[in-house]
Design a protein around this motif. Structure first.
Motif, PDB file in Angstrom:
ATOM      1  N   CYS A   6       0.830  -1.189   0.000  1.00  0.00           N
ATOM      2  CA  CYS A   6       0.000   0.000   0.000  1.00  0.00           C
ATOM      3  C   CYS A   6       0.871   1.248   0.000  1.00  0.00           C
ATOM      4  CB  CYS A   6      -0.908   0.003   1.223  1.00  0.00           C
ATOM      5  SG  CYS A   6      -2.113  -1.317   1.193  1.00  0.00           S
ATOM      6  N   ASP A   7       0.303   2.322  -0.491  1.00  0.00           N
ATOM      7  CA  ASP A   7       0.988   3.605  -0.564  1.00  0.00           C
ATOM      8  C   ASP A   7       1.083   4.219   0.837  1.00  0.00           C
ATOM      9  OD1 ASP A   7       1.891   6.144  -1.042  1.00  0.00           O
ATOM     10  OD2 ASP A   7       0.303   6.677  -2.448  1.00  0.00           O
ATOM     11  N   PRO A   8       2.282   4.419   1.392  1.00  0.00           N
ATOM     12  CA  PRO A   8       2.403   4.955   2.751  1.00  0.00           C
ATOM     13  C   PRO A   8       1.913   6.397   2.880  1.00  0.00           C
ATOM     14  CG  PRO A   8       4.570   4.689   1.752  1.00  0.00           C
ATOM     15  CD  PRO A   8       3.572   4.110   0.797  1.00  0.00           C
ATOM     16  N   THR A   9       1.751   7.112   1.769  1.00  0.00           N
ATOM     17  CA  THR A   9       1.258   8.490   1.830  1.00  0.00           C
ATOM     18  C   THR A   9      -0.264   8.568   1.754  1.00  0.00           C
ATOM     19  OG1 THR A   9       1.394   8.784  -0.580  1.00  0.00           O
ATOM     20  CG2 THR A   9       3.376   9.323   0.734  1.00  0.00           C
ATOM     21  N   ASP A  10      -0.921   7.438   1.562  1.00  0.00           N
ATOM     22  CA  ASP A  10      -2.389   7.411   1.463  1.00  0.00           C
ATOM     23  C   ASP A  10      -2.996   7.294   2.856  1.00  0.00           C
ATOM     24  OD1 ASP A  10      -5.051   7.078   0.855  1.00  0.00           O
ATOM     25  OD2 ASP A  10      -4.762   5.362  -0.472  1.00  0.00           O
ATOM     26  N   ALA A  11      -3.503   8.394   3.375  1.00  0.00           N
ATOM     27  CA  ALA A  11      -4.080   8.405   4.724  1.00  0.00           C
ATOM     28  C   ALA A  11      -5.396   7.643   4.796  1.00  0.00           C
ATOM     29  CB  ALA A  11      -4.293   9.847   5.179  1.00  0.00           C
ATOM     30  N   LEU A  12      -6.015   7.346   3.656  1.00  0.00           N
ATOM     31  CA  LEU A  12      -7.302   6.648   3.645  1.00  0.00           C
ATOM     32  C   LEU A  12      -7.155   5.134   3.565  1.00  0.00           C
ATOM     33  CD1 LEU A  12      -9.265   9.026   1.252  1.00  0.00           C
ATOM     34  CD2 LEU A  12      -9.209   9.035   3.753  1.00  0.00           C
ATOM     35  N   ASP A  13      -5.934   4.649   3.412  1.00  0.00           N
ATOM     36  CA  ASP A  13      -5.688   3.214   3.311  1.00  0.00           C
ATOM     37  C   ASP A  13      -4.369   2.915   4.017  1.00  0.00           C
ATOM     38  OD1 ASP A  13      -5.310   0.558   2.638  1.00  0.00           O
ATOM     39  OD2 ASP A  13      -5.640   0.850   0.497  1.00  0.00           O
ATOM     40  N   SER A  14      -4.455   2.395   5.231  1.00  0.00           N
ATOM     41  CA  SER A  14      -3.230   2.139   5.982  1.00  0.00           C
ATOM     42  C   SER A  14      -3.164   0.681   6.421  1.00  0.00           C
ATOM     43  CB  SER A  14      -3.129   3.067   7.189  1.00  0.00           C
ATOM     44  OG  SER A  14      -4.246   2.890   8.028  1.00  0.00           O
ATOM     45  N   THR A  15      -1.967   0.142   6.326  1.00  0.00           N
ATOM     46  CA  THR A  15      -1.699  -1.224   6.770  1.00  0.00           C
ATOM     47  C   THR A  15      -0.603  -1.159   7.821  1.00  0.00           C
ATOM     48  OG1 THR A  15      -2.259  -2.119   4.599  1.00  0.00           O
ATOM     49  CG2 THR A  15      -0.958  -3.532   6.047  1.00  0.00           C
ATOM     50  N   PHE A  16      -0.753  -1.924   8.882  1.00  0.00           N
ATOM     51  CA  PHE A  16       0.250  -1.922   9.931  1.00  0.00           C
ATOM     52  C   PHE A  16       0.464  -3.328  10.444  1.00  0.00           C
ATOM     53  CE2 PHE A  16      -3.902  -0.976  11.590  1.00  0.00           C
ATOM     54  CZ  PHE A  16      -4.042  -1.829  12.663  1.00  0.00           C
ATOM     55  N   LYS A  17       1.701  -3.595  10.843  1.00  0.00           N
ATOM     56  CA  LYS A  17       2.052  -4.870  11.471  1.00  0.00           C
ATOM     57  C   LYS A  17       2.251  -4.608  12.941  1.00  0.00           C
ATOM     58  CE  LYS A  17       4.461  -7.982   9.172  1.00  0.00           C
ATOM     59  NZ  LYS A  17       5.562  -8.716   8.574  1.00  0.00           N
ATOM     60  N   PHE A  18       1.971  -5.612  13.723  1.00  0.00           N
ATOM     61  CA  PHE A  18       2.290  -5.495  15.142  1.00  0.00           C
ATOM     62  C   PHE A  18       2.839  -6.818  15.648  1.00  0.00           C
ATOM     63  CE2 PHE A  18      -1.603  -7.631  16.415  1.00  0.00           C
ATOM     64  CZ  PHE A  18      -2.515  -7.251  15.443  1.00  0.00           C
ATOM     65  N   ASN A  19       3.776  -6.683  16.562  1.00  0.00           N
ATOM     66  CA  ASN A  19       4.392  -7.835  17.202  1.00  0.00           C
ATOM     67  C   ASN A  19       4.503  -7.476  18.677  1.00  0.00           C
ATOM     68  OD1 ASN A  19       5.635 -10.185  17.804  1.00  0.00           O
ATOM     69  ND2 ASN A  19       7.567  -9.724  16.771  1.00  0.00           N
ATOM     70  N   LEU A  20       3.473  -7.824  19.402  1.00  0.00           N
ATOM     71  CA  LEU A  20       3.366  -7.460  20.809  1.00  0.00           C
ATOM     72  C   LEU A  20       3.576  -8.701  21.674  1.00  0.00           C
ATOM     73  CD1 LEU A  20       0.170  -5.297  20.330  1.00  0.00           C
ATOM     74  CD2 LEU A  20       2.504  -4.466  20.583  1.00  0.00           C
ATOM     75  N   PRO A  21       3.810  -8.519  22.958  1.00  0.00           N
ATOM     76  CA  PRO A  21       4.003  -9.689  23.828  1.00  0.00           C
ATOM     77  C   PRO A  21       2.810 -10.647  23.814  1.00  0.00           C
ATOM     78  CG  PRO A  21       4.639  -7.686  24.973  1.00  0.00           C
ATOM     79  CD  PRO A  21       4.010  -7.270  23.675  1.00  0.00           C
ATOM     80  N   TYR A  22       1.609 -10.134  23.551  1.00  0.00           N
ATOM     81  CA  TYR A  22       0.428 -10.981  23.614  1.00  0.00           C
ATOM     82  C   TYR A  22      -0.137 -11.365  22.246  1.00  0.00           C
ATOM     83  CZ  TYR A  22      -1.566  -6.338  23.087  1.00  0.00           C
ATOM     84  OH  TYR A  22      -1.840  -5.080  22.646  1.00  0.00           O
ATOM     85  N   SER A  23       0.311 -10.721  21.175  1.00  0.00           N
ATOM     86  CA  SER A  23      -0.275 -10.991  19.863  1.00  0.00           C
ATOM     87  C   SER A  23       0.665 -10.529  18.753  1.00  0.00           C
ATOM     88  CB  SER A  23      -1.610 -10.249  19.751  1.00  0.00           C
ATOM     89  OG  SER A  23      -2.192 -10.452  18.497  1.00  0.00           O
ATOM     90  N   GLN A  24       0.564 -11.186  17.604  1.00  0.00           N
ATOM     91  CA  GLN A  24       1.293 -10.708  16.435  1.00  0.00           C
ATOM     92  C   GLN A  24       0.396 -10.853  15.218  1.00  0.00           C
ATOM     93  OE1 GLN A  24       4.779 -13.235  16.265  1.00  0.00           O
ATOM     94  NE2 GLN A  24       3.912 -14.382  14.575  1.00  0.00           N
ATOM     95  N   GLY A  25       0.592  -9.968  14.237  1.00  0.00           N
ATOM     96  CA  GLY A  25      -0.209 -10.011  13.029  1.00  0.00           C
ATOM     97  C   GLY A  25      -0.206  -8.675  12.332  1.00  0.00           C
ATOM     98  N   TRP A  26      -1.285  -8.390  11.602  1.00  0.00           N
ATOM     99  CA  TRP A  26      -1.387  -7.134  10.866  1.00  0.00           C
ATOM    100  C   TRP A  26      -2.842  -6.703  10.780  1.00  0.00           C
ATOM    101  CZ3 TRP A  26      -4.351  -7.277   6.477  1.00  0.00           C
ATOM    102  CH2 TRP A  26      -4.574  -8.534   5.903  1.00  0.00           C
ATOM    103  N   GLY A  27      -3.015  -5.439  10.466  1.00  0.00           N
ATOM    104  CA  GLY A  27      -4.351  -4.883  10.296  1.00  0.00           C
ATOM    105  C   GLY A  27      -4.339  -3.876   9.165  1.00  0.00           C
TER     106      GLY A  27
END
Length: 171
Positions: free
Chosen positions: A1-22
């Protein structure tokens, strides 16, 4: 995805309790799509406060799922399980204190959220009246919210596949 597109954002997370993306997509000011895929590392119970919602939401659980207990200020309670392959339609109104019990399986979901005015703009007649079979989805935020769940149907699967595999990213 285009990182400059504020209307479409994807993020990864790797936390102590969960990992994945949204992914969060804003189609219009009042229509939002959320796509989540994560795996909780240990059984987790989340508590959500009682809120008054003035939107309509449909969540589709593609894998994973959870058990939910809801308690309302009227001392009413409800308990339901939303397994993989199910959907939940909820609407404007007061949602009680919710306790969600998530397991450790991979959890994938697609959610669509919009305001009741958007429903009216798509479906209402010229005098802005909704058909009788949809009126229960709108109204005051003081009433208890409407909730319905069921199994994902073939027509829903087709729409979900189009959302998940849309070639028009960034357009």
């Amino acid at each position: 995805c285009d990182p400059t597109d504020a209307l479409d954002s994807t993020f990864k997370f790797n936390l102590p309790y969960s990992q994945g993306w949204g992914r969060r997509i804003t189609l219009r000011e009042d229509i939002k799509i959320t796509i989540d895929q994560n795996q909780i590392r240990d059984r987790m119970i989340l508590t959500y406060p009682e809120v008054a919602a003035d939107y309509i939401a449909c969540n589709f659980y593609l894998s994973g799922g959870c058990e939910i207990n809801t308690t309302y200020t009227t001392s009413q309670t409800s308990q339901h399980t939303d397994p993989a392959g199910s959907y939940v339609l909820s609407s404007t109104g007061s949602r009680g204190l919710m306790i969600a019990n998530h397991g450790t399986t991979l959890f994938s979901s697609v959610g669509i959220t919009f305001h009741q005015s958007t429903l009216r703009s798509f479906i209402a007649s010229l005098d802005e009246e909704l058909p009788n079979h949809l009126k229960h989805l709108t109204g005051s935020v003081e009433k208890k919210n409407y909730r319905r769940s069921g199994n994902i149907r073939p027509a829903m699967i087709t729409a979900l596949q189009q959302i998940l595999h849309c070639p028009y990213q960034g357009v």
